[in-house]
Write an enzyme that holds these catalytic residues in place. Structure first.
Site, PDB file in Angstrom:
ATOM      1  N   GLU A 165      21.466  33.233  44.225  1.00 21.85           N
ATOM      2  CA  GLU A 165      21.222  32.335  45.343  1.00 21.85           C
ATOM      3  C   GLU A 165      21.092  33.121  46.641  1.00 21.85           C
ATOM      4  OE1 GLU A 165      25.671  30.978  46.622  1.00 21.85           O
ATOM      5  OE2 GLU A 165      24.883  30.106  44.766  1.00 21.85           O
ATOM      6  N   ASP A 222      52.154  53.267  37.084  1.00 18.78           N
ATOM      7  CA  ASP A 222      50.870  53.987  37.103  1.00 18.78           C
ATOM      8  C   ASP A 222      49.816  53.463  38.071  1.00 18.78           C
ATOM      9  OD1 ASP A 222      50.701  51.706  35.548  1.00 18.78           O
ATOM     10  OD2 ASP A 222      49.962  52.728  33.752  1.00 18.78           O
ATOM     11  N   GLU A 229      52.039  56.683  22.159  1.00 18.64           N
ATOM     12  CA  GLU A 229      52.535  55.989  23.343  1.00 18.64           C
ATOM     13  C   GLU A 229      53.573  56.833  24.081  1.00 18.64           C
ATOM     14  OE1 GLU A 229      50.946  53.494  24.475  1.00 18.64           O
ATOM     15  OE2 GLU A 229      51.431  51.636  23.431  1.00 18.64           O
ATOM     16  N   GLU A 238      42.843  56.248  28.902  1.00 14.73           N
ATOM     17  CA  GLU A 238      43.218  57.049  30.059  1.00 14.73           C
ATOM     18  C   GLU A 238      42.786  58.511  29.982  1.00 14.73           C
ATOM     19  OE1 GLU A 238      45.291  53.340  30.470  1.00 14.73           O
ATOM     20  OE2 GLU A 238      45.171  54.715  28.757  1.00 14.73           O
ATOM     21  N   THR A 289      41.338  49.266  37.739  1.00 13.69           N
ATOM     22  CA  THR A 289      42.171  49.838  36.685  1.00 13.69           C
ATOM     23  C   THR A 289      41.733  49.413  35.293  1.00 13.69           C
ATOM     24  OG1 THR A 289      44.482  50.332  36.102  1.00 13.69           O
ATOM     25  CG2 THR A 289      43.932  48.025  36.589  1.00 13.69           C
TER      26      THR A 289
END
Length: 570
Positions: free
Chosen positions: A133, A250, A343, A364, A467
Protein backbone atom coordinates in the site's frame (compact mmCIF):
# COMPACT_ATOMS: atom_id res chain seq x y z
CA UNK A 1 41.14 -13.78 -12.91
CA UNK A 2 40.20 -15.04 -9.44
CA UNK A 3 36.88 -16.81 -9.03
CA UNK A 4 34.06 -14.76 -7.56
CA UNK A 5 33.93 -15.06 -3.81
CA UNK A 6 37.57 -16.11 -3.47
CA UNK A 7 39.48 -14.05 -0.88
CA UNK A 8 41.85 -11.47 -2.33
CA UNK A 9 45.42 -10.76 -1.15
CA UNK A 10 45.60 -8.31 1.71
CA UNK A 11 46.18 -4.66 0.75
CA UNK A 12 49.43 -4.65 2.73
CA UNK A 13 51.08 -6.80 0.04
CA UNK A 14 50.56 -3.95 -2.44
CA UNK A 15 52.27 -1.34 -0.27
CA UNK A 16 55.40 0.42 -1.51
CA UNK A 17 57.99 1.20 1.13
CA UNK A 18 58.37 4.92 1.70
CA UNK A 19 62.03 5.06 2.57
CA UNK A 20 61.55 2.89 5.67
CA UNK A 21 63.16 -0.34 6.69
CA UNK A 22 63.27 -2.41 3.48
CA UNK A 23 64.15 -5.60 5.35
CA UNK A 24 61.07 -5.26 7.56
CA UNK A 25 58.93 -4.68 4.48
CA UNK A 26 60.41 -7.77 2.79
CA UNK A 27 59.61 -9.90 5.86
CA UNK A 28 56.09 -8.51 5.94
CA UNK A 29 55.70 -9.22 2.23
CA UNK A 30 56.92 -12.82 2.73
CA UNK A 31 54.38 -13.31 5.53
CA UNK A 32 51.44 -12.04 3.52
CA UNK A 33 52.54 -14.04 0.48
CA UNK A 34 52.42 -17.17 2.62
CA UNK A 35 49.11 -16.14 4.18
CA UNK A 36 47.54 -15.39 0.80
CA UNK A 37 48.72 -18.77 -0.47
CA UNK A 38 47.04 -20.37 2.52
CA UNK A 39 43.80 -18.55 1.74
CA UNK A 40 44.06 -19.63 -1.89
CA UNK A 41 44.63 -23.31 -1.19
CA UNK A 42 43.24 -24.19 2.26
CA UNK A 43 39.63 -24.53 1.13
CA UNK A 44 38.43 -25.64 -2.32
CA UNK A 45 36.31 -22.62 -3.25
CA UNK A 46 34.74 -24.54 -6.09
CA UNK A 47 32.78 -26.27 -3.32
CA UNK A 48 30.93 -23.10 -2.31
CA UNK A 49 28.19 -23.40 -4.91
CA UNK A 50 27.61 -27.12 -4.27
CA UNK A 51 27.46 -26.36 -0.55
CA UNK A 52 24.79 -23.70 -1.03
CA UNK A 53 22.78 -26.24 -3.01
CA UNK A 54 23.17 -28.82 -0.23
CA UNK A 55 21.97 -26.31 2.34
CA UNK A 56 19.04 -25.34 0.13
CA UNK A 57 18.15 -29.03 -0.16
CA UNK A 58 18.28 -29.32 3.64
CA UNK A 59 15.88 -26.40 3.96
CA UNK A 60 13.31 -27.79 1.56
CA UNK A 61 13.46 -31.28 3.06
CA UNK A 62 12.60 -29.77 6.45
CA UNK A 63 10.18 -27.12 5.12
CA UNK A 64 8.19 -29.50 2.92
CA UNK A 65 8.04 -32.03 5.75
CA UNK A 66 6.58 -29.37 8.03
CA UNK A 67 3.94 -28.33 5.48
CA UNK A 68 2.97 -31.93 4.69
CA UNK A 69 2.95 -33.30 8.21
CA UNK A 70 2.70 -30.53 10.80
CA UNK A 71 1.07 -27.33 9.46
CA UNK A 72 -0.75 -25.47 11.04
CA UNK A 73 0.88 -26.62 14.28
CA UNK A 74 3.85 -24.65 15.60
CA UNK A 75 6.49 -27.32 15.08
CA UNK A 76 7.22 -30.58 13.28
CA UNK A 77 7.79 -33.85 15.12
CA UNK A 78 10.08 -35.54 12.58
CA UNK A 79 10.21 -39.03 14.06
CA UNK A 80 6.44 -39.51 14.13
CA UNK A 81 5.72 -37.26 11.10
CA UNK A 82 3.16 -35.06 12.87
CA UNK A 83 3.01 -31.69 14.57
CA UNK A 84 2.72 -30.05 17.97
CA UNK A 85 1.99 -26.60 19.38
CA UNK A 86 4.73 -25.12 21.53
CA UNK A 87 4.26 -21.34 21.58
CA UNK A 88 0.53 -20.76 21.19
CA UNK A 89 -0.56 -22.30 17.89
CA UNK A 90 0.68 -19.52 15.58
CA UNK A 91 2.17 -21.81 12.88
CA UNK A 92 5.49 -20.66 14.31
CA UNK A 93 7.73 -22.65 11.95
CA UNK A 94 6.04 -21.10 8.92
CA UNK A 95 6.46 -17.57 10.31
CA UNK A 96 10.09 -18.23 11.25
CA UNK A 97 10.89 -19.62 7.78
CA UNK A 98 9.39 -16.63 5.94
CA UNK A 99 12.50 -14.50 5.36
CA UNK A 100 14.66 -17.60 4.79
CA UNK A 101 12.58 -18.15 1.66
CA UNK A 102 13.63 -14.71 0.42
CA UNK A 103 17.30 -15.31 1.21
CA UNK A 104 17.11 -18.56 -0.77
CA UNK A 105 15.53 -16.63 -3.65
CA UNK A 106 12.07 -18.24 -3.53
CA UNK A 107 9.92 -15.11 -4.01
CA UNK A 108 6.80 -16.94 -5.18
CA UNK A 109 6.61 -19.12 -2.07
CA UNK A 110 7.24 -16.08 0.08
CA UNK A 111 4.25 -14.36 -1.54
CA UNK A 112 2.07 -17.42 -0.99
CA UNK A 113 3.02 -17.73 2.67
CA UNK A 114 2.39 -14.02 3.34
CA UNK A 115 -1.15 -14.49 2.05
CA UNK A 116 -1.64 -17.60 4.16
CA UNK A 117 -0.44 -15.84 7.30
CA UNK A 118 -2.57 -12.75 6.73
CA UNK A 119 -5.64 -14.94 6.46
CA UNK A 120 -4.84 -17.48 9.15
CA UNK A 121 -2.81 -15.93 11.97
CA UNK A 122 -4.73 -14.13 14.68
CA UNK A 123 -2.97 -12.37 17.54
CA UNK A 124 -6.32 -10.95 19.34
CA UNK A 125 1.97 -10.38 8.17
CA UNK A 126 5.23 -6.87 2.50
CA UNK A 127 7.79 -6.91 0.10
CA UNK A 128 9.44 -9.12 -2.56
CA UNK A 129 6.71 -8.86 -5.14
CA UNK A 130 3.83 -8.60 -2.68
CA UNK A 131 1.51 -5.72 -3.53
CA UNK A 132 2.09 -2.96 -1.01
CA UNK A 133 0.00 0.00 0.00
CA UNK A 134 0.97 3.65 -0.30
CA UNK A 135 3.37 4.56 2.46
CA UNK A 136 5.15 1.20 2.68
CA UNK A 137 7.44 0.36 4.51
CA UNK A 138 6.01 2.74 7.09
CA UNK A 139 2.60 1.08 6.82
CA UNK A 140 1.12 -2.20 5.66
CA UNK A 141 -0.70 -5.31 6.91
CA UNK A 142 2.41 -7.08 8.20
CA UNK A 143 3.46 -3.99 10.14
CA UNK A 144 -0.02 -3.64 11.61
CA UNK A 145 0.05 -7.26 12.71
CA UNK A 146 3.45 -6.73 14.33
CA UNK A 147 2.23 -3.64 16.16
CA UNK A 148 -0.88 -5.44 17.34
CA UNK A 149 1.21 -8.30 18.72
CA UNK A 150 3.62 -5.88 20.43
CA UNK A 151 0.78 -3.98 22.07
CA UNK A 152 -0.34 -7.19 23.71
CA UNK A 153 3.09 -7.49 25.33
CA UNK A 154 3.04 -4.02 26.89
CA UNK A 155 1.18 -5.02 30.09
CA UNK A 156 4.23 -7.10 31.04
CA UNK A 157 6.20 -3.85 31.48
CA UNK A 158 3.85 -2.42 34.12
CA UNK A 159 6.16 -3.06 37.07
CA UNK A 160 7.76 -0.74 39.64
CA UNK A 161 11.15 -1.20 37.97
CA UNK A 162 10.08 -1.11 34.31
CA UNK A 163 11.52 -4.59 33.86
CA UNK A 164 8.88 -6.89 32.29
CA UNK A 165 7.36 -10.09 33.56
CA UNK A 166 8.59 -13.16 31.72
CA UNK A 167 5.12 -14.33 30.68
CA UNK A 168 2.04 -12.41 29.57
CA UNK A 169 -1.32 -13.69 28.38
CA UNK A 170 -2.08 -12.09 24.99
CA UNK A 171 -5.78 -11.85 25.80
CA UNK A 172 -5.94 -11.02 29.49
CA UNK A 173 -2.59 -9.46 30.36
CA UNK A 174 -0.39 -10.54 33.26
CA UNK A 175 -1.80 -13.24 35.51
CA UNK A 176 -2.14 -11.96 39.10
CA UNK A 177 -0.24 -15.03 40.27
CA UNK A 178 2.58 -14.64 37.75
CA UNK A 179 6.09 -15.06 39.12
CA UNK A 180 8.05 -11.78 39.18
CA UNK A 181 11.31 -13.68 38.54
CA UNK A 182 12.52 -13.14 34.97
CA UNK A 183 15.80 -13.99 33.28
CA UNK A 184 18.12 -11.17 32.26
CA UNK A 185 17.82 -12.00 28.55
CA UNK A 186 14.02 -11.88 28.81
CA UNK A 187 14.28 -8.32 30.12
CA UNK A 188 17.00 -6.96 27.85
CA UNK A 189 15.97 -8.41 24.49
CA UNK A 190 13.39 -5.91 23.20
CA UNK A 191 15.26 -2.86 21.93
CA UNK A 192 15.90 -4.12 18.37
CA UNK A 193 12.31 -5.08 17.59
CA UNK A 194 10.58 -2.45 19.71
CA UNK A 195 12.73 0.44 18.48
CA UNK A 196 12.12 -0.78 14.92
CA UNK A 197 8.37 -0.70 15.56
CA UNK A 198 8.59 2.79 17.04
CA UNK A 199 10.55 4.09 14.04
CA UNK A 200 8.24 2.45 11.50
CA UNK A 201 4.97 3.42 13.15
CA UNK A 202 5.84 6.67 14.91
CA UNK A 203 4.62 5.28 18.24
CA UNK A 204 7.46 5.80 20.72
CA UNK A 205 5.96 3.73 23.53
CA UNK A 206 7.65 0.52 22.31
CA UNK A 207 11.16 1.95 22.25
CA UNK A 208 10.56 3.74 25.54
CA UNK A 209 9.63 0.61 27.51
CA UNK A 210 12.53 -1.34 25.98
CA UNK A 211 15.03 1.36 26.96
CA UNK A 212 13.63 1.60 30.46
CA UNK A 213 14.06 -2.15 30.94
CA UNK A 214 17.67 -2.04 29.68
CA UNK A 215 18.53 0.87 31.96
CA UNK A 216 17.02 -0.94 34.94
CA UNK A 217 19.36 -3.88 34.38
CA UNK A 218 22.28 -1.49 33.98
CA UNK A 219 21.36 0.29 37.21
CA UNK A 220 21.24 -3.00 39.12
CA UNK A 221 24.55 -4.46 37.95
CA UNK A 222 26.97 -5.46 40.69
CA UNK A 223 29.80 -3.30 41.99
CA UNK A 224 32.23 -5.26 39.80
CA UNK A 225 30.08 -4.63 36.72
CA UNK A 226 28.32 -7.99 36.25
CA UNK A 227 24.67 -9.01 36.00
CA UNK A 228 23.16 -12.23 37.25
CA UNK A 229 20.95 -14.78 35.57
CA UNK A 230 17.48 -14.06 37.00
CA UNK A 231 16.05 -11.02 38.80
CA UNK A 232 12.80 -10.11 40.56
CA UNK A 233 11.21 -7.45 38.34
CA UNK A 234 9.21 -6.00 41.25
CA UNK A 235 11.94 -5.68 43.88
CA UNK A 236 15.03 -5.64 41.57
CA UNK A 237 16.60 -8.31 43.79
CA UNK A 238 18.86 -10.80 42.00
CA UNK A 239 17.50 -14.33 42.46
CA UNK A 240 20.13 -16.25 40.47
CA UNK A 241 23.51 -14.59 40.93
CA UNK A 242 25.60 -16.53 38.43
CA UNK A 243 27.12 -14.22 35.82
CA UNK A 244 28.20 -15.33 32.38
CA UNK A 245 27.51 -14.87 28.69
CA UNK A 246 25.24 -17.88 28.13
CA UNK A 247 21.69 -19.04 28.79
CA UNK A 248 19.46 -16.52 30.52
CA UNK A 249 21.84 -13.61 29.81
CA UNK A 250 23.06 -14.02 26.21
CA UNK A 251 20.75 -11.90 24.08
CA UNK A 252 20.90 -8.96 26.52
CA UNK A 253 24.52 -8.40 25.52
CA UNK A 254 23.67 -9.19 21.90
CA UNK A 255 21.00 -6.49 21.82
CA UNK A 256 23.19 -3.82 23.39
CA UNK A 257 25.57 -4.20 20.44
CA UNK A 258 22.95 -4.69 17.73
CA UNK A 259 20.76 -1.93 19.15
CA UNK A 260 23.75 0.40 19.11
CA UNK A 261 24.48 -0.46 15.48
CA UNK A 262 20.87 -0.27 14.32
CA UNK A 263 20.08 3.00 16.11
CA UNK A 264 23.58 4.60 16.04
CA UNK A 265 23.25 4.72 19.80
CA UNK A 266 26.44 5.55 21.72
CA UNK A 267 24.84 4.91 25.11
CA UNK A 268 24.01 1.29 24.32
CA UNK A 269 27.50 0.65 22.98
CA UNK A 270 29.04 2.29 26.02
CA UNK A 271 27.04 -0.04 28.26
CA UNK A 272 28.24 -3.09 26.37
CA UNK A 273 31.87 -2.02 26.40
CA UNK A 274 31.74 -1.61 30.17
CA UNK A 275 30.17 -5.06 30.53
CA UNK A 276 32.82 -6.43 28.17
CA UNK A 277 35.60 -5.19 30.46
CA UNK A 278 34.03 -6.90 33.45
CA UNK A 279 33.43 -10.11 31.48
CA UNK A 280 37.08 -10.22 30.40
CA UNK A 281 38.29 -9.45 33.90
CA UNK A 282 36.22 -12.00 35.79
CA UNK A 283 34.87 -14.71 33.48
CA UNK A 284 37.51 -15.21 30.76
CA UNK A 285 40.05 -18.03 31.22
CA UNK A 286 42.25 -19.23 28.34
CA UNK A 287 39.76 -17.87 25.76
CA UNK A 288 36.87 -19.70 27.46
CA UNK A 289 34.14 -17.88 29.38
CA UNK A 290 33.07 -19.42 32.69
CA UNK A 291 30.23 -18.66 35.11
CA UNK A 292 31.12 -16.64 38.20
CA UNK A 293 29.37 -15.20 41.25
CA UNK A 294 28.22 -11.75 40.18
CA UNK A 295 29.32 -9.92 43.35
CA UNK A 296 32.55 -11.78 44.11
CA UNK A 297 33.82 -12.85 40.68
CA UNK A 298 34.60 -16.35 41.98
CA UNK A 299 34.05 -19.26 39.58
CA UNK A 300 30.76 -21.05 40.18
CA UNK A 301 30.53 -23.26 37.10
CA UNK A 302 33.47 -24.06 34.79
CA UNK A 303 31.23 -24.96 31.85
CA UNK A 304 30.73 -23.90 28.25
CA UNK A 305 27.16 -23.79 26.92
CA UNK A 306 26.25 -24.12 23.28
CA UNK A 307 24.26 -20.87 23.55
CA UNK A 308 27.53 -19.03 24.29
CA UNK A 309 28.80 -19.74 20.78
CA UNK A 310 27.22 -16.46 19.57
CA UNK A 311 29.95 -14.54 21.43
CA UNK A 312 32.71 -14.67 18.77
CA UNK A 313 30.25 -13.28 16.23
CA UNK A 314 29.34 -10.49 18.63
CA UNK A 315 33.03 -9.75 19.20
CA UNK A 316 33.51 -9.46 15.44
CA UNK A 317 30.77 -6.81 15.29
CA UNK A 318 32.81 -4.56 17.59
CA UNK A 319 36.05 -5.30 15.73
CA UNK A 320 37.64 -7.61 18.31
CA UNK A 321 38.65 -10.16 15.66
CA UNK A 322 41.68 -11.75 17.33
CA UNK A 323 39.88 -12.62 20.56
CA UNK A 324 36.87 -13.74 18.55
CA UNK A 325 38.90 -16.20 16.47
CA UNK A 326 40.65 -17.69 19.48
CA UNK A 327 37.39 -18.28 21.30
CA UNK A 328 35.75 -19.61 18.12
CA UNK A 329 38.51 -22.18 17.67
CA UNK A 330 37.95 -23.41 21.24
CA UNK A 331 34.28 -23.95 20.45
CA UNK A 332 35.09 -25.57 17.11
CA UNK A 333 37.22 -28.22 18.87
CA UNK A 334 34.14 -29.21 20.86
CA UNK A 335 32.13 -29.50 17.64
CA UNK A 336 34.76 -31.75 16.09
CA UNK A 337 34.80 -33.88 19.23
CA UNK A 338 31.07 -34.69 19.09
CA UNK A 339 29.72 -33.68 15.68
CA UNK A 340 27.80 -30.84 17.33
CA UNK A 341 27.81 -28.64 20.43
CA UNK A 342 26.42 -30.22 23.61
CA UNK A 343 24.16 -27.97 25.65
CA UNK A 344 26.75 -28.01 28.48
CA UNK A 345 30.45 -28.91 28.23
CA UNK A 346 32.67 -29.29 31.29
CA UNK A 347 35.86 -27.44 30.36
CA UNK A 348 38.31 -28.97 32.89
CA UNK A 349 37.05 -32.50 32.17
CA UNK A 350 36.73 -31.97 28.42
CA UNK A 351 33.41 -33.77 28.23
CA UNK A 352 29.65 -33.30 28.30
CA UNK A 353 27.68 -32.54 31.46
CA UNK A 354 25.22 -35.18 32.65
CA UNK A 355 21.68 -34.60 31.34
CA UNK A 356 22.99 -31.82 29.09
CA UNK A 357 24.37 -33.96 26.28
CA UNK A 358 21.81 -32.94 23.67
CA UNK A 359 22.17 -30.71 20.60
CA UNK A 360 18.92 -29.23 19.24
CA UNK A 361 20.59 -28.11 15.98
CA UNK A 362 21.33 -24.70 17.45
CA UNK A 363 22.69 -21.95 15.14
CA UNK A 364 25.04 -19.98 17.37
CA UNK A 365 28.42 -21.40 16.27
CA UNK A 366 27.39 -21.20 12.60
CA UNK A 367 26.21 -17.63 13.18
CA UNK A 368 29.63 -16.70 14.54
CA UNK A 369 31.30 -18.44 11.59
CA UNK A 370 29.26 -16.31 9.16
CA UNK A 371 30.14 -13.02 10.87
CA UNK A 372 33.81 -13.91 11.23
CA UNK A 373 34.11 -15.11 7.64
CA UNK A 374 32.70 -11.81 6.41
CA UNK A 375 35.39 -10.07 8.46
CA UNK A 376 38.41 -12.29 7.80
CA UNK A 377 37.78 -14.66 4.86
CA UNK A 378 39.56 -17.28 6.94
CA UNK A 379 38.84 -20.69 5.28
CA UNK A 380 38.73 -22.40 8.67
CA UNK A 381 35.28 -20.88 9.05
CA UNK A 382 34.11 -22.49 5.80
CA UNK A 383 35.47 -25.78 7.05
CA UNK A 384 33.25 -25.48 10.12
CA UNK A 385 30.29 -24.83 7.85
CA UNK A 386 31.06 -27.88 5.74
CA UNK A 387 31.45 -29.97 8.90
CA UNK A 388 28.08 -28.72 10.12
CA UNK A 389 26.32 -29.65 6.88
CA UNK A 390 27.80 -33.12 6.91
CA UNK A 391 27.08 -33.68 10.61
CA UNK A 392 23.47 -32.57 10.38
CA UNK A 393 22.83 -34.62 7.23
CA UNK A 394 24.49 -37.72 8.65
CA UNK A 395 23.12 -37.61 12.19
CA UNK A 396 19.83 -35.71 12.16
CA UNK A 397 18.20 -36.28 8.77
CA UNK A 398 15.17 -38.55 8.89
CA UNK A 399 12.28 -39.22 6.52
CA UNK A 400 10.17 -36.33 7.82
CA UNK A 401 12.76 -33.61 8.41
CA UNK A 402 15.68 -33.15 10.80
CA UNK A 403 15.55 -34.28 14.41
CA UNK A 404 17.16 -32.79 17.49
CA UNK A 405 20.11 -34.82 18.75
CA UNK A 406 19.14 -36.11 22.17
CA UNK A 407 22.60 -37.36 23.11
CA UNK A 408 25.78 -36.43 21.25
CA UNK A 409 27.65 -39.34 22.79
CA UNK A 410 25.70 -41.95 20.84
CA UNK A 411 23.73 -39.67 18.45
CA UNK A 412 20.31 -40.77 19.66
CA UNK A 413 17.55 -38.51 18.31
CA UNK A 414 14.63 -36.67 19.87
CA UNK A 415 11.22 -36.19 18.28
CA UNK A 416 11.44 -32.44 17.69
CA UNK A 417 12.52 -29.99 14.98
CA UNK A 418 12.45 -26.54 16.54
CA UNK A 419 11.47 -23.59 14.36
CA UNK A 420 14.90 -21.95 14.67
CA UNK A 421 16.39 -24.72 12.51
CA UNK A 422 14.78 -23.11 9.44
CA UNK A 423 14.93 -19.54 10.72
CA UNK A 424 18.54 -19.52 11.91
CA UNK A 425 20.68 -22.64 11.44
CA UNK A 426 19.96 -23.17 7.74
CA UNK A 427 19.93 -19.42 7.03
CA UNK A 428 23.36 -18.78 8.55
CA UNK A 429 24.80 -21.81 6.77
CA UNK A 430 23.48 -20.57 3.43
CA UNK A 431 24.78 -17.04 4.01
CA UNK A 432 28.19 -18.40 5.03
CA UNK A 433 28.53 -20.09 1.62
CA UNK A 434 26.81 -17.43 -0.52
CA UNK A 435 29.03 -14.31 -0.72
CA UNK A 436 26.80 -12.70 -3.36
CA UNK A 437 23.55 -12.85 -1.40
CA UNK A 438 21.65 -9.57 -1.20
CA UNK A 439 22.02 -9.68 2.59
CA UNK A 440 25.74 -9.05 2.11
CA UNK A 441 25.11 -5.95 -0.03
CA UNK A 442 27.88 -3.38 0.45
CA UNK A 443 25.72 -0.45 -0.62
CA UNK A 444 26.56 -0.71 -4.31
CA UNK A 445 22.92 -1.58 -5.09
CA UNK A 446 19.71 -0.24 -3.58
CA UNK A 447 16.04 0.48 -4.19
CA UNK A 448 14.40 3.89 -4.42
CA UNK A 449 10.89 3.88 -2.98
CA UNK A 450 8.44 6.73 -3.54
CA UNK A 451 6.68 7.87 -0.37
CA UNK A 452 3.91 10.42 0.19
CA UNK A 453 6.54 12.75 1.66
CA UNK A 454 9.39 12.06 -0.77
CA UNK A 455 11.74 9.23 -1.76
CA UNK A 456 13.56 6.71 0.40
CA UNK A 457 16.58 4.48 -0.17
CA UNK A 458 16.04 0.87 0.90
CA UNK A 459 17.89 -2.44 0.55
CA UNK A 460 21.37 -0.91 0.54
CA UNK A 461 22.76 -3.47 3.01
CA UNK A 462 23.87 -3.20 6.60
CA UNK A 463 21.11 -5.53 7.74
CA UNK A 464 20.94 -6.19 11.46
CA UNK A 465 19.78 -9.65 12.50
CA UNK A 466 17.61 -9.97 15.57
CA UNK A 467 18.28 -12.84 17.92
CA UNK A 468 16.13 -15.19 15.79
CA UNK A 469 18.10 -14.24 12.63
CA UNK A 470 15.36 -12.10 11.09
CA UNK A 471 17.09 -9.26 9.18
CA UNK A 472 16.12 -5.62 9.70
CA UNK A 473 16.97 -2.96 7.11
CA UNK A 474 18.25 0.08 9.04
CA UNK A 475 17.43 2.29 6.06
CA UNK A 476 13.72 1.59 6.63
CA UNK A 477 13.97 2.93 10.17
CA UNK A 478 15.66 6.11 8.96
CA UNK A 479 13.17 6.45 6.12
CA UNK A 480 10.06 6.05 8.27
CA UNK A 481 11.31 8.26 11.08
CA UNK A 482 12.07 10.99 8.55
CA UNK A 483 8.65 10.54 6.94
CA UNK A 484 6.89 10.70 10.31
CA UNK A 485 8.79 13.84 11.31
CA UNK A 486 7.89 15.54 8.03
CA UNK A 487 4.29 14.43 8.45
CA UNK A 488 4.20 15.88 11.96
CA UNK A 489 5.65 19.17 10.69
CA UNK A 490 2.87 19.44 8.10
CA UNK A 491 0.26 18.58 10.72
CA UNK A 492 1.70 21.18 13.10
CA UNK A 493 1.44 23.81 10.36
CA UNK A 494 -2.17 22.79 9.72
CA UNK A 495 -2.98 23.04 13.40
CA UNK A 496 -1.29 26.43 13.67
CA UNK A 497 -3.36 27.66 10.72
CA UNK A 498 -6.50 26.19 12.29
CA UNK A 499 -5.78 27.87 15.63
CA UNK A 500 -5.17 31.18 13.88
CA UNK A 501 -8.58 30.99 12.26
CA UNK A 502 -10.22 30.03 15.56
CA UNK A 503 -8.37 32.82 17.34
CA UNK A 504 -9.64 35.39 14.83
CA UNK A 505 -13.21 34.15 15.26
CA UNK A 506 -12.92 34.28 19.07
CA UNK A 507 -11.43 37.77 19.00
CA UNK A 508 -14.27 38.97 16.81
CA UNK A 509 -16.84 37.52 19.22
CA UNK A 510 -15.17 39.08 22.24
CA UNK A 511 -15.18 42.49 20.57
CA UNK A 512 -18.82 42.22 19.59
CA UNK A 513 -20.09 40.98 22.93
CA UNK A 514 -18.42 42.55 25.96
CA UNK A 515 -20.70 41.00 28.54
CA UNK A 516 -19.77 37.40 27.70
CA UNK A 517 -16.09 37.95 27.19
CA UNK A 518 -14.63 35.74 29.89
CA UNK A 519 -16.83 32.75 29.26
CA UNK A 520 -16.46 32.92 25.51
CA UNK A 521 -12.67 33.11 25.75
CA UNK A 522 -12.65 29.99 27.88
CA UNK A 523 -15.02 28.34 25.46
CA UNK A 524 -12.78 29.15 22.54
CA UNK A 525 -9.73 27.72 24.30
CA UNK A 526 -11.56 24.56 25.23
CA UNK A 527 -12.82 24.19 21.70
CA UNK A 528 -9.31 24.62 20.32
CA UNK A 529 -7.87 21.98 22.62
CA UNK A 530 -10.69 19.62 21.73
CA UNK A 531 -10.19 20.09 18.02
CA UNK A 532 -6.42 19.56 18.42
CA UNK A 533 -7.03 16.09 19.80
CA UNK A 534 -9.72 15.24 17.29
CA UNK A 535 -7.76 16.37 14.25
CA UNK A 536 -4.87 13.99 14.84
CA UNK A 537 -5.62 11.24 17.34
CA UNK A 538 -2.67 9.21 15.96
CA UNK A 539 -0.16 11.88 16.84
CA UNK A 540 -1.74 12.36 20.23
CA UNK A 541 -1.43 8.63 20.82
CA UNK A 542 2.19 8.65 19.69
CA UNK A 543 3.23 11.33 22.12
CA UNK A 544 1.09 10.66 25.15
CA UNK A 545 -0.03 7.04 24.98
CA UNK A 546 0.11 5.30 28.37
CA UNK A 547 1.01 1.67 28.70
CA UNK A 548 -1.92 -0.57 27.98
CA UNK A 549 -3.88 -1.53 31.06
CA UNK A 550 -5.49 -4.87 30.31
CA UNK A 551 -7.77 -6.49 32.92
CA UNK A 552 -5.97 -9.25 34.76
CA UNK A 553 -8.00 -12.43 34.75
CA UNK A 554 -7.04 -15.86 36.03
CA UNK A 555 -5.84 -18.30 33.40
CA UNK A 556 -4.07 -21.63 33.31
CA UNK A 557 -0.89 -21.96 31.31
CA UNK A 558 2.51 -23.54 31.47
CA UNK A 559 5.28 -21.17 32.45
CA UNK A 560 7.90 -21.05 29.73
CA UNK A 561 11.23 -20.50 31.43
CA UNK A 562 13.75 -18.60 29.34
CA UNK A 563 17.28 -19.76 29.97
CA UNK A 564 18.65 -21.87 32.77
CA UNK A 565 18.21 -20.96 36.44
CA UNK A 566 21.37 -21.53 38.44
CA UNK A 567 20.89 -21.48 42.19
CA UNK A 568 23.44 -19.62 44.23
CA UNK A 569 24.84 -21.96 46.87
CA UNK A 570 27.46 -19.60 48.21
Amino acid sequence: MPRKGKPQPRPETRRIPEGGDLLRERVKSMFYHAYDSYLENAFPYDELRPLTERVKSMFYHAYDSYLENAFPYDELRPLTCDGQDTWGSFSLTLIDALDTLLILGNVSEFQRVVNVLQEGVDFDIDKAGVEVEAGWPCSGPLLRMAEEAARKLLPAFQTPTGMPYGTVNLLHGVNPGETPVTCTAGIGTFIVEFATLSHLTGNLVFEDVARKAIKALWKNRSDIGLVGNHIDVVTAKWVAQDAGIGAGVDSYFEYLVKGAILLHDEELMSMFLEYNKAIKNYTKFDDWYLWVQMYKGTVSMPVFQSLEAYWPGLQSLIGDINNAMRTFLNYYTVWKQFGGLPEFYNIPQGYTVEKREGYPLRPELIESAMYLYRATRDPTLLELGRDAVESIEKISKVECGFATIKDLRDHRLDNRMESFFLAETVKYLYLLFDPDNFIHNDGSAFDVVSMPYGECILGAGGYVFNTEAHPIDPAALHCCRKQKEEQWEVEDLMRAFYFLKKSKKSTFKRTADHSGRESQTASADTSSESSRVEMNPEKNTKRRIPLLSCPNQPFTSKLSVLGQVFLDNT
